[in-house]
Write a protein that holds these residues in place. Sequence first.
Motif, mmCIF file in Angstrom:
data_model
loop_
_atom_site.group_PDB
_atom_site.id
_atom_site.type_symbol
_atom_site.label_atom_id
_atom_site.label_comp_id
_atom_site.label_asym_id
_atom_site.label_seq_id
_atom_site.Cartn_x
_atom_site.Cartn_y
_atom_site.Cartn_z
ATOM 1 N N GLN A 1 0.814 -1.209 0.000
ATOM 2 C CA GLN A 1 0.000 0.000 0.000
ATOM 3 C C GLN A 1 0.860 1.277 0.000
ATOM 4 O O GLN A 1 1.914 1.342 0.636
ATOM 5 N N LYS A 2 0.344 2.282 -0.707
ATOM 6 C CA LYS A 2 0.808 3.652 -0.546
ATOM 7 C C LYS A 2 -0.327 4.400 0.149
ATOM 8 O O LYS A 2 -1.411 4.561 -0.415
ATOM 9 N N TYR A 3 -0.086 4.834 1.386
ATOM 10 C CA TYR A 3 -1.131 5.480 2.172
ATOM 11 C C TYR A 3 -1.155 6.981 1.890
ATOM 12 O O TYR A 3 -0.121 7.646 1.931
ATOM 13 N N LEU A 4 -2.347 7.509 1.611
ATOM 14 C CA LEU A 4 -2.493 8.933 1.366
ATOM 15 C C LEU A 4 -2.407 9.688 2.693
ATOM 16 O O LEU A 4 -3.101 9.329 3.660
ATOM 17 N N LYS A 5 -1.586 10.717 2.729
ATOM 18 C CA LYS A 5 -1.462 11.495 3.959
ATOM 19 C C LYS A 5 -2.779 12.183 4.316
ATOM 20 O O LYS A 5 -3.074 12.406 5.500
#
Length: 237
Positions: free
Chosen positions: A128-132
């Motif tokens: 996953q790339k987590y959105l800030k």
Amino acid sequence: MLNGFWLDGICSLDVGIRLQSGITFGQPTPRVTSTTISGRSGDLTEWDGSYGNVSAAAKCFALTDTDVSDTLPTIAAFLRGTTFSYRRLETEEEPNVYRMARVVNFPETDIRANHLAPFTISLDCKPQKYLKDGENAVEVKSGDSLYNPTVFPSLPLIALTITSDAKLQVGGTQISVTGYTGPMYLDCEMMDAYKEAINLNKYVTAPEFPTLGAGATQISWSGGISKCEITPRWWTL
């Protein structure tokens, strides 16, 4: 340009590590199970909706005013961390997202004792790339909707203030809280209900923990909920 990266909020430049170029990441691969059935041509494949980890490589160098060997303990401590587990990784190339990464190797055996020492850091990253933006808690009123900007269902953290028995509806999932009053957290990733270190699962009934699917998800409730805050945890690949 800084040419650094961050682990748990600490910049690599502060410990003497500078990137030669941007960190390169592999692509997430769906976890697919393949089954061979006797007498049937071809394999039966099944995907459970999950993805495997990705590998990453950071080509770095240590540039110091003194012998690099003097900097090695600080560099190693920064890369190692305190738990040898996943840590928050942020890069300049992707300023609006973060990843969870684990450092696989350390440069002690690769760095030479001089002032400019190149080495490569290998990383094992969750897919996953987590959105800030998804880290911000949003207070919602009954009947409000949250909009997921990605195509991937997120597993939110829901903070409730319970004043009496209540039913919380998140999309198609209903959660009942019975016999409890006070603050309560519903962690849909950990599948846990708690207040500080106190487990509250015995007060909660639900077929499953809810997710926030792509697009709009409506949140509503009845009974004794005086406040609801949701940290959505948006993510993408």
